[in-house]
Design a protein around this motif. Structure first.
Motif, short mmCIF file in Angstrom:
data_model
loop_
_atom_site.label_atom_id
_atom_site.label_comp_id
_atom_site.label_asym_id
_atom_site.label_seq_id
_atom_site.Cartn_x
_atom_site.Cartn_y
_atom_site.Cartn_z
N GLY A 56 -6.36 1.94 4.07
CA GLY A 56 -5.10 2.65 3.95
C GLY A 56 -5.31 4.15 3.80
O GLY A 56 -4.60 4.95 4.39
N LEU A 57 -6.33 4.51 3.01
CA LEU A 57 -6.61 5.94 2.82
C LEU A 57 -7.03 6.59 4.13
O LEU A 57 -6.60 7.70 4.45
N ALA A 58 -7.84 5.87 4.90
CA ALA A 58 -8.29 6.44 6.17
C ALA A 58 -7.12 6.60 7.13
O ALA A 58 -6.93 7.65 7.75
N GLN A 59 -6.30 5.55 7.19
CA GLN A 59 -5.12 5.63 8.06
C GLN A 59 -4.21 6.76 7.58
O GLN A 59 -3.69 7.54 8.37
N GLY A 60 -4.07 6.83 6.27
CA GLY A 60 -3.21 7.86 5.68
C GLY A 60 -3.72 9.26 5.95
O GLY A 60 -2.93 10.19 6.09
N SER A 61 -5.05 9.42 6.04
CA SER A 61 -5.60 10.75 6.31
C SER A 61 -5.12 11.26 7.66
O SER A 61 -4.83 12.44 7.82
N ILE A 62 -5.04 10.34 8.62
CA ILE A 62 -4.59 10.75 9.95
C ILE A 62 -3.11 11.11 9.91
O ILE A 62 -2.70 12.14 10.44
N LEU A 305 1.45 6.88 1.98
CA LEU A 305 2.07 6.04 3.00
C LEU A 305 1.05 5.09 3.61
O LEU A 305 1.31 3.89 3.79
N GLY A 306 -0.13 5.63 3.92
CA GLY A 306 -1.17 4.80 4.50
C GLY A 306 -1.51 3.62 3.61
O GLY A 306 -1.59 2.47 4.05
N VAL A 307 -1.70 3.91 2.34
CA VAL A 307 -2.07 2.87 1.39
C VAL A 307 -0.93 1.86 1.25
O VAL A 307 -1.14 0.64 1.27
N PHE A 308 0.27 2.40 1.15
CA PHE A 308 1.41 1.52 0.95
C PHE A 308 1.59 0.58 2.13
O PHE A 308 1.88 -0.60 1.97
N GLU A 309 1.40 1.15 3.33
CA GLU A 309 1.53 0.32 4.53
C GLU A 309 0.46 -0.75 4.59
O GLU A 309 0.71 -1.87 5.02
N GLY A 310 -0.75 -0.36 4.17
CA GLY A 310 -1.86 -1.30 4.24
C GLY A 310 -1.72 -2.41 3.23
O GLY A 310 -1.99 -3.57 3.52
N LEU A 315 0.94 -7.33 -0.50
CA LEU A 315 1.18 -7.36 -1.93
C LEU A 315 2.60 -7.78 -2.25
O LEU A 315 2.84 -8.67 -3.07
N ILE A 316 3.56 -7.14 -1.59
CA ILE A 316 4.95 -7.35 -1.98
C ILE A 316 5.60 -8.48 -1.20
O ILE A 316 6.14 -9.42 -1.77
N LEU A 317 5.52 -8.36 0.13
CA LEU A 317 6.31 -9.29 0.94
C LEU A 317 5.78 -10.71 0.87
O LEU A 317 6.54 -11.66 0.85
N LEU A 328 6.35 -6.59 9.23
CA LEU A 328 7.39 -5.75 8.63
C LEU A 328 6.82 -4.49 8.00
O LEU A 328 7.49 -3.82 7.23
N LYS A 329 5.58 -4.17 8.36
CA LYS A 329 4.92 -2.99 7.83
C LYS A 329 5.75 -1.73 8.02
O LYS A 329 5.95 -0.94 7.10
N ASP A 330 6.24 -1.55 9.25
CA ASP A 330 7.01 -0.35 9.54
C ASP A 330 8.35 -0.34 8.80
O ASP A 330 8.86 0.71 8.45
N VAL A 331 8.88 -1.52 8.60
CA VAL A 331 10.13 -1.60 7.84
C VAL A 331 9.90 -1.06 6.44
O VAL A 331 10.71 -0.31 5.90
#
Lengths: 358, 262, 449, 580
Positions: A56-62, A305-310, A315-317, A328-331
Motif C-alpha cells: 500500500g505504501l509503495a502504491q501510495g507513493s506513486i 490512500l494507498g494503504v487504505f486501498e490495500g 480488513l473492513i469489507l 470494491l476497492k475504488d468504492v
C-alpha cells in the motif's frame, strides 16, 4: 457561557447536523464492526498485514507523486488540473518505446541504472511538455474565468489527450522492462518485501522533500507562494506571474513524469493510453485527503490512500461478509474522499482556507 | 418586554484577530441607526453576524423574540431582516424586475408542481409577486420603471444598481433593513437623494434601518442614533451631535497615540 | 397561446400513438418479402433448378434475389477498439470461405458487408437494427461479445434472420429459458464446455482438490469463472473463494493475499490483459501461493501475454480453443496468402465454419427460377442450419441440433461440442517472443478431454 | 514592394500543417478513407484535408490582404496578388508538413511507435504514389487547394457565401449518405443503388444532390435578402398565427419522421432522444442551479436498472410490473438516489462537487458490477429479458415505435423545463447560480433548491435510463461508464448551457452524427475534448445560446459565464445564456 451551550444545542438539532452525526457514527460503526470481525476471524497473520501495508505504501507513493502536481497547481491557481493524470500517462507511454529499444539493443542489461536515468529524462521531458502545452493552450486564456470554466476545459483536455495518445501509439498494452524483478526481495518477519517497493517509497520521499525545499527555500519557490497568496499583489511586487505559473506546471509535469517511471518500474505491465485516468482520480483524492495545496499533505494523503486501498477491502469489507471485496476497492477510495470532504474539507494537514462560507 | 432588535456580547474571531468584541446593540422599532467606525472596525462583520453569514463565537442576537444565532441566512431573511452589500451585488443577468421578484421569494410558496401545472393559486401568487415588485420599483420614481423592468441588471448605471439593490431588499418585506454603505461611490447629488430616500423608507414604508456609512453628511442627515465602533467594540453611542464630540471617537478617527503607547 | 400549442401537441401525440399502432401491424413482416400462401413448398431446389412459378410458403416469408443481385451476407463484429482482433480475424477467414466458392453461390455473387458492434450491448443493438433494416441480407455472422448478442437477439430473431456467432460463449445465449431466440446459432464453444473441461483438468489431471477463482467483472470472465467453480465443486473439489478485480486495477496483492490464506491448489482466473499480467507477475510475491498452480483461459491466450507477464508465467496453464489439424493449417496458409499475415486473434476458424454452414444451408433451401432468381425461405434456412449435422469443419465436427448440456435444460443453437478445447502451458519460448502466434509457434498443447 | 506582409501567411499554414499532421498520425485520415463523399472519386479523409486547406487559404489570403493594406494602402491589384500569394504560401507550408511525413515514413518504418502511420496512410496522402517522390503530391496539391481558398476570398461576399454554404451542405450530405441510402432504399433497393452506395454517393447521386443543395441555398438566400429589404410588418395576431402554424408543421413532421426515414435513422433518433432527455435534465442541474455534476450517469444507471429489475422476469421473481406501472417507482427511486447523493455533496464547493459526483458515477457502475449486489442487479451478466413497452395492447418493439415513447418523454421534459423557467423556482435557481450568498440573503434556501435541482435532474435522467433499458431489452454495467456523463456534459456545453434548442443541436451533433457515421466512434471523445476546449475559450455561450437574453446583448458585451464565480462581484456582465 450559557449562550455557548445553547448555540451548540441549537446547531445539533438542525436536521443536517443530525444527519451528519448519524453518518459519522454509521461510518465508524461499519469500519469498526468490519475490522473487528475480520481480525477476530484470524484469517490473516501479522505478516500478511505487514506485506499489505508495504504494498500500500509503495502504491501510495506513486499516487503521492501525481498528487503533488495536483496540489501544486491547485495551491497556486485554485484550479483542479483534471488532465494531470494524462500528463502522467504521456510520459510513461512515450518512454516505454525507448525502454523497448534499449532492451532490444542490450543496453539495458549492461547499464540498468543508466537506462532508468534515460527513461526518467525522457518521461519527465514529455510530461513537462504536455503540461506546458496544456497550460498555454487550454488554461492560460481562461486564467480570469470563473472557477468551473477551466475545470471543464481540463476535462476536455483530459479526454483529448487520452485519445490523441491512443491515436499515436495504439490501444494495445505495453510493458516496461522488469527492473523490479532484478532488484529481488527481502523476507522480513515472514513477509515478502520487494526491494522495488522500498525503492519507490524512498524515491517519492526524496522528491517530495526536494520539492518542499524548493518551495520553502528558493527564491522561485517564494515567488510561487506569493502568487498563491494573491496574484495581483505578487504582480505588483514585481513577480512575473506568468513565469511562476509556467514553472509550477513544469514542476508538476516533471513529478508526473517521474511518477510514470516509478509506476513502470513497480508495475511494468498494462501501459496504455487509459492508464492515467484512474490514478489521476486517485491522486486527486490523495491531494484532497492530505489538504490540497499542501506538499507534505499530498504525500501523506497518497500514502494513506494507498494503504487504505490495500488493506481496506480485506480488513473492513470482508468482515462485513461482502463477497469479492477487492472489487470494491475504488468504492472505498471514493467514499473516503466524500467523507473527508464532508467532515474535514481542509484535509489532514491543510489549513482552513480563508473564510469560506460555511 | 423583548426589544425589537438586540445583540448581546457578540464575539467573532478570525484566527487570532478578534473582529467583533463583546458588541451590544439595541434597536427600537422605527429607528434609523447608523453604524460608523474606521476601516476594519468590524462593521460589515456585524452585518454578516446578524444576517447569519457568520455564526458568532459568543453572544446572542434577538430579533422580535427570536434568537437568530444558529439560524441560516434564509431563515433570518424570512423573519424579516434584509440587507444590501457594500459592493453592490445584484443578479446581473436577471432583469430589473426579476431581481426584485427574487426578493419576494419568502413571501411566496409555489413550488415545482405549481410552476408546471399553473393552478389559479399559482397564477394569483405570481401576479401578486409581480405587482409588489413593481410597487417597490415605483418607490424610486421613474428611474427603475417602464422599459427598465425588462432590462438586465448589468445595463443599469451604478447609482441605479444601488437603488435596485435596496428595492430588492425592500421586496423581502422585511422589518429591519441593513444597508451597507448605501452611498458609497455616489456623487453629491445622488448622495443627497439617497439620504432622503433612507428617511422616506422609514416614514413611508415603516422600515427600521441600520446602516453603515462613511459619509458624515448622510449620517448626520438621517440617523436618529449613531453607534461608533472600533476594534469590534462599541466606543460611543448617541445622537450625531453627541458622538461627534466624543473623545474616543475622535481618537479612533484621528489617531491612536494612546493605544500605541499602551 | 402556449397552452393551446401544448393542447395541440398532446392531441398529436395521441394521434401519433394510434398511427404507430397501425404502423406496427403494417411492418411486422420484413419488407421485400413475399407473403406466404397455401401452395406447396418446394424442398429440393438445387437438383430441380427450374420451377415454373415460385410461390413462397415459408412461415417467415422468403427472400427473392433477382438475377443480377448478389446474395448478401452480413456480419456484426467489432472492427475498432480492443476486440477488433476478433472481428478482423473473422472477416479475413470469411473472405477466404467466399473466395473458395469462387465468390459465388447459386450463380450469384456473394456480397459480404457488415456493421461495427464494438463489444457492448449498445453497439450490438445498433448493429442489429442496421442489419434488420437491410432487406437484402439473408444471413448474418456475429457477434463477438456475448453482451452485444444479448441486446441484438430479439431484433435479429424478430426480423426473421439467421445468425451464427463465431465467438459468443455465454451459456445464456443458447438457453431458451434465458436469452435464446429462434435463428441464433454459434460455432464457438459454450462456456459450459470450457468450464467443465477446465474443472476436469484441474481435478483429474492436476490433482487439485481446492481451487479459487478470480474474474474481472466482464460477463465472459464472470460466466466462465462461475462455470469452473460449479463444475469443480461437482467433481468433489472445494472452492475456497471466488474473488473479483476491476478492469484498471494495478495492485493485485490484496486480492491475491485474500486467496493465499487458503493456499488453494489451483487459481483459475479467466481474465484479460493487463489485469491477468498483473495477477501472474505479482502472484510470486505473495506468500501462500508458492504451490498454487495458475490457470487462465483464452482471454490471455494472446501472443503479448507471456512476454508481458514475464518469468512468473512459466509453467502456468491456459485453457482455450485448440484448432489444429491439416484443415486449420490450410486455412492459415490461405489467410497468409490473402492478407499477408496470420489472423491477429483467435476464433477466425469458427467464423469460417459458421459462414460455410450458412452457405451450405442456403444452397440446401434455395429455389432457383429459370431466369436465375433465387428464393430463400427464412424459416427454411433456420431449419436447415439447425439440421446441420456431422459438418466436418476446421474446428471439428459440428452438429447444430438441440443439446441437453445441463440436466433438464435443452440448449438450442450450439453447433460446437467442445471437442476443440484444450489446455496449454506457457513455455520459455513464448515468454521470450512477442509474436509467438504470428510465427506459428503455439504454446505447447498439454491436455484435451 | 516588399513581401514582408506575406510572412503573416506562415502562421495559418503552420497551424493547418500541425492539424493535418495530427489527424494523419492519429489515424483519422485512414479511418475515414473507407467512406466516400462521391463513390470512388473522393473520400471523406480527402475532404477533411481539402477543407483544412481551403480554410487555411481563405484565412491567410484575408490576412495577407489586410497586412498588405496596412503596408501599402488600398490597391485592388495588389490585393489580388497578396491574397493569392498569401494563400499559396500557407498551403505550401501546410503541404510541407505532410510531405515531410511522407518522406520520413519512406525512410524509417514509423509503425512500431506510431501505429497509424501505415502504408495506406501514405498512399492516401500522396493520392496513390507512396514513393519518396510522392511527397511532391501533397505539397503541390495543398498549395493549389489553398490557393483556391484564397481565390474564394476575392469573390463578392454573397457569391462566396453561396458557394461555401452549398459545398458545406454537400459535404454534410456526403457524411450522412448512409441515412440517405437507408431512406432511399425504402423506395426500392435498386433506386437507392443508383444514387448512393454503402461507401457514399454515386457520381449521379452527387450531381443531383449538389444541384438540389445549390438550388435550396440560392432560394433561401434570395428569400432572406428579400425579407431583409422589406421587414415583416404584419399584425401581431397574424404573426402569432404564422408561428402557430409553423410549430404545428414541425410537430407533424416530428410525428411522421420515423416512417419517412425508416428503421436505422429512427434507431438513431431514439438514442438522440435519450440524450436530449438527459441534456434537459443536466441543464437543470448545471445550467440552472450551477452545479457541475460529472456523475450524471449514476442516475441514468439507477433509472435503467430499476426499470430492468422491476419489469424483467429474471430478477426479483416476485416483482414483475409493466413498464408503466414500474415508471413511478423508477422515478421515485432515482429521485431518492438524487437526494441521497445530493445530501452529502451539495455543501461542497463547486470544483470539489464536480470530482465527487464523478466518483459517485463510478460507484454506481462498480456496485452494479459487484458480486455483492449481483443477486439483485445481475452483476457482470447484467439484467436480460426486459420486456418491451406496451401501450394499449400495442408492443413498442421497433425503433419507429419506440421513437414515440422517447418523444413523449422529451416533450414532457421540454414542457417542464420551459414552465420552470419563469417561475418562482426558476428565479430562485438563477439567483442562486448568479450569486449564492446573495440568494441566501434574499431568503432562498439554497440547499433546498440545490437538492431540488439535483433530484429533478435525477428523475429526468431516470426516464432516459428507462427508455434505454427497454430499447436494448437488457442492461449491462458497462453501458454506464463516465463517457456517458461526459457526452451529456459536452452536448449541453456545445449547444449552449441553459439553452433548450442547444440541447437538441448538441445531441444531434454529438450523438446522432457519430451514430450515423460509425467511423467517428473511435475519435468521438477526442473530438468532444477539442470541442469543449474550443467552446470554453472561444464561445462559452455555446452554438445556440438561449434566446431569452441573447438578443439584448451584443457579442462584445459577452464575457465569461457566471458559475463558480468568486464572492466579489465582477461588474462585467456574466454570460447571459446561463440564465436561460
Amino acid at each position: 457561557m450559557a449562550t455557548i451551550t445553547r448555540r451548540i444545542f441549537l446547531k445539533r438539532f438542525s436536521w443536517t447536523g443530525l444527519l451528519l452525526w448519524a453518518l459519522r457514527i454509521g461510518v465508524l460503526v461499519i469500519v469498526l464492526w468490519g475490522s473487528i470481525s475480520t481480525l477476530a476471524s484470524g484469517r490473516y497473520s501479522a505478516s500478511t498485514w505487514l506485506a499489505l501495508l508495504i504494498a500500500g505504501l509503495a502504491q501510495g507513493s506513486i499516487y503521492a507523486l501525481i498528487a503533488l502536481g495536483y496540489s501544486l497547481v491547485y495551491g497556486i491557481l485554485l484550479m483542479i488540473n483534471f488532465a494531470h493524470g494524462e500528463v502522467f500517462m504521456a510520459g510513461i507511454f512515450t518512454s516505454v518505446f525507448l525502454a523497448e529499444a534499449l532492451e532490444e539493443s542490450g543496453f539495458l542489461a549492461r547499464h540498468p541504472f543508466l537506462t532508468i536515468g534515460a527513461l526518467l529524462l525522457l518521461s519527465m521531458a514529455v510530461s513537462t511538455t504536455v503540461a506546458l502545452l496544456l497550460e498555454r493552450i487550454a488554461y492560460r486564456p481562461l486564467r480570469n474565468a470563473p472557477r468551473l470554466v477551466p475545470l471543464i476545459t481540463a476535462i476536455g483536455a483530459s479526454f483529448f489527450l487520452q485519445y490523441a495518445f491512443r491515436g499515436f501509439f495504439g490501444s494495445g498494452f505495453k510493458v516496461y522492462p522488469e527492473f523490479g524483478r532484478m532488484m529481488g526481495q527481502w523476507n522480513i518477519f515472514g513477509a515478502n518485501i520487494q526491494v522495488v517497493q522500498v525503492a519507490v517509497f524512498l524515491a517519492a520521499l526524496v522528491m517530495m522533500a526536494g520539492l518542499y525545499w524548493f518551495v520553502e527555500r528558493t527564491k522561485t519557490g517564494k515567488s510561487m507562494r506569493a502568487v498563491s497568496e494573491d496574484k495581483e499583489i505578487a504582480a505588483l511586487m514585481g513577480i512575473d506571474v506568468n513565469r511562476v505559473i509556467v514553472i509550477t506546471f513544469a514542476i508538476g509535469g516533471m513529478l508526473a513524469g517521474a511518477a510514470g517511471v516509478l509506476r513502470g518500474v513497480y508495475q511494468p505491465q498494462g501501459i496504455s493510453f487509459f492508464m492515467g485516468f484512474v490514478p489521476g482520480l486517485k491522486a486527486f483524492t490523495a491531494a484532497v485527503l492530505g489538504g490540497i495545496g499542501n506538499i507534505p499533505g499530498a504525500m501523506l494523503g497518497g500514502l494513506f490512500l494507498g494503504v487504505f486501498e490495500g488493506i481496506g477491502p480485506n480488513l473492513i469489507l470482508q468482515g462485513l461478509g461482502i463477497p469479492a471485496a477487492n472489487q470494491l476497492k475504488d468504492v472505498i477510495a471514493i467514499v473516503m474522499l466524500v467523507i473527508v470532504l464532508i467532515f474535514r474539507p481542509q484535509g489532514l494537514l491543510g489549513e482552513r482556507l480563508a473564510e469560506e462560507k460555511a | 418586554m423583548a426589544a425589537f432588535f438586540e445583540s448581546k456580547e457578540l464575539v467573532k474571531k478570525f484566527g487570532g484577530l478578534t473582529a467583533v468584541n463583546r458588541f451590544d446593540l439595541k434597536i427600537e422599532e422605527g429607528e434609523i441607526v447608523s453604524l460608523i467606525g474606521p476601516n476594519g472596525a468590524g462593521k460589515t462583520t456585524i452585518f454578516n453576524l446578524v444576517t447569519g453569514f457568520y455564526s458568532p463565537d459568543e453572544g446572542a442576537i434577538y430579533f422580535r423574540g427570536h434568537d437568530l444565532v444558529g439560524m441560516s441566512p434564509h431563515q433570518i431573511t424570512g423573519l424579516g431582516i434584509a440587507r444590501t452589500f457594500q459592493t453592490v451585488r445584484l443578479f446581473l443577468n436577471m432583469t430589473v424586475l426579476e431581481n426584485v421578484m427574487v426578493g419576494q421569494h419568502t413571501r411566496g410558496s409555489s413550488g415545482v408542481f405549481g410552476a408546471i401545472f399553473r393552478p389559479p393559486s399559482y397564477r394569483a401568487e405570481e401576479a401578486r409577486i409581480r405587482e409588489r415588485a413593481e410597487a417597490q420599483l415605483g418607490f424610486f420614481g421613474t428611474r427603475l420603471t417602464g422599459y427598465r423592468h425588462d432590462q438586465p441588471a448589468f445595463m443599469l448605471s451604478y447609482a441605479n444598481r444601488r437603488r435596485l439593490e435596496i428595492a430588492r431588499a425592500m421586496a423581502t418585506e422585511a422589518k429591519l433593513l441593513l444597508l451597507d454603505e448605501p452611498t458609497a461611490g455616489m456623487n453629491p447629488r445622488e448622495t443627497q437623494e439617497m439620504t432622503e430616500l433612507i428617511g422616506r423608507l422609514r416614514d413611508e414604508r415603516g422600515f427600521t434601518i441600520l446602516f453603515i456609512e462613511h459619509d458624515m453628511r448622510v449620517v448626520k442627515g438621517v440617523s436618529d442614533r449613531v453607534v461608533v465602533i472600533d476594534y469590534g467594540r462599541q466606543i460611543a453611542e448617541g445622537t450625531y451631535a453627541e458622538v461627534s464630540q466624543d473623545e474616543h471617537v475622535l481618537e479612533a478617527y484621528l489617531g491612536r497615540k494612546t493605544k500605541d503607547a499602551a | 397561446m402556449h397552452r393551446k400549442t401544448f393542447a395541440l401537441v398532446g392531441l398529436l401525440v395521441i394521434a401519433a400513438m394510434t398511427l404507430s399502432a397501425c404502423g406496427a401491424t403494417a411492418t411486422d413482416e420484413p419488407p421485400a418479402v413475399d407473403q406466404p400462401t397455401d401452395a406447396p413448398a418446394v424442398e429440393e431446389p438445387t437438383d430441380v433448378p427450374v420451377v415454373e412459378e415460385f410461390v413462397c410458403t415459408d412461415d417467415l416469408g422468403c427472400l427473392d434475389i433477382a438475377p443480377d443481385d448478389p446474395i448478401h451476407i452480413g456480419w456484426m463484429l467489432p472492427i475498432t477498439g480492443g476486440a477488433s482482433i476478433y472481428g478482423e480475424s473473422a472477416i479475413g477467414t470469411m473472405e477466404i470461405a467466399i473466395e473458395e466458392r469462387g465468390g459465388q453461390l447459386l450463380g450469384h455473387d456473394i456480397l459480404l458487408t457488415g456493421e461495427e458492434t464494438g463489444c457492448g450491448a449498445e453497439g450490438g443493438a445498433t448493429a442489429a437494427q442496421r442489419i434488420a433494416a437491410d432487406p437484402t441480407i439473408v444471413g448474418v455472422i456475429g457477434t463477438t461479445c456475448s453482451s452485444a448478442m444479448t441486446a441484438a437477439m430479439s431484433t435479429i430473431s424478430g426480423a426473421g434472420l439467421t445468425i451464427i456467432s463465431p465467438s459468443n460463449t455465454s451459456p445464456a445465449l443458447t438457453d431458451p429459458g434465458q436469452t435464446w431466440e429462434p435463428g441464433y446459432f454459434r460455432t464457438a464453444h459454450n462456456d459450459l464446455f470450457q468450464g467443465a473441461m477446465a474443472a476436469q483438468f484441474a481435478y483429474d489431471e492436476l490433482g487439485a482438490r481446492t481451487a479459487a477463482a478470480i474474474h474481472d467483472g466482464d460477463p465472459y470472465t464472470q460466466g466462465l469463472a462461475a462455470a469452473f467453480t460449479d463444475n469443480f465443486a461437482k467433481l468433489g473439489g472445494t472452492v475456497t473463494s471466488t474473488e473479483a478485480v476491476n478492469k484498471g486495477d494495478l495492485d493485485m496483492r490484496p486480492v491475491l493475499t485474500t486467496i493465499a490464506v487458503d493456499s488453494p491448489d489451483v487459481l483459475f482466473f479467466p481474465v484479460f490483459q493487463p489485469e491477468g499480467d498483473f495477477i501472474v507477475a505479482q502472484s510470486v510475491e505473495v506468500p501462500g501461493l508458492e504451490d498454487t498452480i495458475l490457470f487462465a483461459a483464452d482471454g490471455l491466450l494472446v501472443s503479448p501475454f507471456a512476454p508481458s507477464a514475464g518469468e512468473a508465467a512459466l509453467g502456468m496453464y491456459l485453457s482455450g480453443p485448440n484448432v489444429t489439424g491439416s484443415k486449420q493449417a490450410a486455412l492459415m496458409d490461405a489467410y497468409v496468402a490473402m492478407h499477408g499475415a496470420l489472423p491477429p486473434g483467435p476464433f477466425g476458424e469458427h467464423a469460417y465454419d459458421g459462414i460455410n454452414i450458412l452457405m451450405d444451408a442456403m444452397e440446401a433451401v434455395a429455389v432457383v427460377d429459370a431466369d436465375g432468381t433465387v428464393h430463400i425461405g427464412r424459416q427454411a434456412l433456420r431449419d436447415a442450419v439447425e439440421a446441420t449435422s456431422g459438418f466436418d469443419g476446421v474446428t471439428g465436427v459440428l452438429d447444430c441440433g438441440p443439446k441437453e448440456l445441463q440436466p433438464g435444460v435443452e440448449y438450442r443453437g450450439d453447433c460446437a461440442t467442445g471437442e476443440a478445447l484444450a489446455v496449454f502451458k506457457v513455455n520459455a519460448e513464448w515468454i521470450a517472443s512477442e509474436d509467438v502466434f504470428e510465427v506459428g509457434v503455439h504454446p505447447p498443447f498439454v491436455w484435451a478431454p | 514592394m516588399t513581401l514582408d506582409h506575406l510572412k503573416s501567411s506562415l502562421k495559418p499554414g503552420f497551424y493547418a500543417g500541425i492539424v493535418a499532421l495530427f489527424i494523419s498520425v492519429i489515424g483519422m485520415i485512414e479511418t475515414f478513407s473507407n467512406r466516400d463523399i462521391i463513390h470512388g472519386v473522393f473520400s471523406i479523409s480527402h475532404t477533411f484535408l481539402v477543407i483544412i486547406a481551403l480554410i487555411t487559404g481563405y484565412f491567410s489570403a484575408t490576412r495577407a490582404q489586410r497586412a498588405g493594406i496596412r503596408q501599402h494602402g488600398i490597391d485592388r491589384r495588389a490585393e489580388v496578388v497578396n491574397a493569392i500569394a498569401g494563400s499559396l504560401i500557407a498551403g505550401f507550408v501546410m503541404g510541407l508538413f505532410l510531405a515531410v511525413l511522407v518522406v520520413v515514413a519512406n525512410l524509417i518504418n514509423l509503425r512500431p511507435v506510431f501505429v497509424n502511420v501505415t502504408p495506406k496512410l501514405i498512399d492516401l496522402l500522396t493520392f496513390g504514389r507512396p514513393s519518396l517522390a510522392g511527397s511532391i503530391v501533397p505539397l503541390s496539391m495543398f498549395t493549389i487547394v489553398s490557393g483556391l481558398g484564397g481565390a474564394l476570398s476575392l469573390f463578392r461576399s454573397d457569391i462566396r457565401r453561396l458557394i461555401v454554404t452549398s459545398l458545406l451542405w454537400f459535404a454534410f450530405a456526403g457524411l450522412i449518405s448512409e441515412v440517405i441510402r437507408l431512406s432511399l432504399s425504402r423506395l426500392g433497393v435498386n433506386v437507392a443503388r443508383k444514387f448512393v452506395t454503402t461507401r457514399g454517393l454515386t457520381p449521379l447521386g452527387a450531381a443531383v444532390m449538389l444541384a438540389l443543395i445549390f438550388a435550396i441555398v440560392y432560394a433561401s438566400q434570395r428569400l432572406r435578402d428579400r425579407q431583409r429589404r422589406q421587414p415583416d410588418q404584419s399584425s401581431p395576431a397574424r404573426k402569432r398565427a404564422v408561428r402557430f402554424r409553423s410549430w404545428g408543421l414541425i410537430f407533424v413532421l416530428l410525428l411522421v419522421l420515423p416512417w419517412v426515414v425508416g428503421r436505422v435513422p429512427s434507431d438513431v433518433l431514439v438514442l438522440v432522444g435519450i440524450y436530449v432527455l438527459m441534456g434537459f435534465g443536466l441543464n437543470i442541474v448545471v445550467g440552472k442551479a450551477g452545479l457541475l455534476d460529472l456523475g450524471y450517469v449514476a442516475f441514468f444507471a439507477v433509472g435503467a436498472y430499476s426499470t430492468a429489475i422491476l419489469t424483467s422476469a429474471d430478477q426479483l421473481p416476485n416483482i414483475q410490473l409493466s413498464f408503466w406501472a414500474a415508471l413511478p417507482f423508477v422515478i421515485g427511486i432515482t429521485g431518492l438516489a438524487g437526494l441521497l447523493i445530493g445530501a452529502p455533496v451539495l455543501r461542497m464547493r463547486g470544483d470539489y462537487l464536480a470530482i465527487v459526483t464523478l466518483g459517485f458515477g463510478e460507484i454506481a457502475r462498480f456496485l452494479a458490477l459487484s458480486d455483492w449486489f449481483s443477486p439483485v442487479l445481475g452483476g457482470a451478466q447484467g439484467v436480460v429479458k426486459i420486456p418491451n413497452v406496451v401501450i394499449a395492447g400495442i408492443e413498442l418493439a421497433d425503433p419507429e415505435e419506440l421513437y414515440y415513447l422517447i418523444m413523449f418523454f422529451c416533450l414532457i421534459t421540454l414542457f417542464i423545463s420551459w414552465r420552470l423557467e419563469g417561475s418562482r423556482v426558476g428565479r430562485a435557481w438563477v439567483a442562486m447560480r448568479e450569486d449564492e450568498q446573495v440568494a441566501e440573503s434574499m431568503g432562498i434556501n439554497t440547499i433546498y433548491y440545490k437538492m431540488l435541482a439535483f433530484a429533478m435532474g435525477a428523475m429526468i435522467a431516470s426516464l432516459g435510463g428507462a427508455v434505454f433499458a427497454v430499447k436494448l431489452n437488457t442492461v449491462f454495467p458497462f453501458s454506464f461508464s463516465v463517457n456517458v456523463s461526459i457526452t451529456v456534459l459536452s452536448l449541453i456545453i456545445i449547444g449552449g448551457i441553459g439553452s433548450i434548442p442547444g440541447v437538441l443541436v448538441g445531441a444531434f451533433a454529438l450523438v446522432g452524427l457519430p451514430e450515423l457515421l460509425r467511423e467517428f466512434d473511435e475519435y468521438r471523445l477526442l473530438l468532444y475534448g477539442v470541442a469543449i476546449i474550443y467552446m470554453m475559450i472561444v464561445r462559452p455561450e455555446g452554438l445556440l445560446p438561449s434566446v431569452r437574453r441573447g438578443r439584448e446583448l451584443h457579442e462584445d458585451e459577452m464575457a465569461q459565464d457566471a458559475w463558480g464565480k468568486p464572492a466579489e462581484v465582477i461588474p462585467v456582465p456574466a454570460n447571459p445564456e446561463l440564465s436561460g
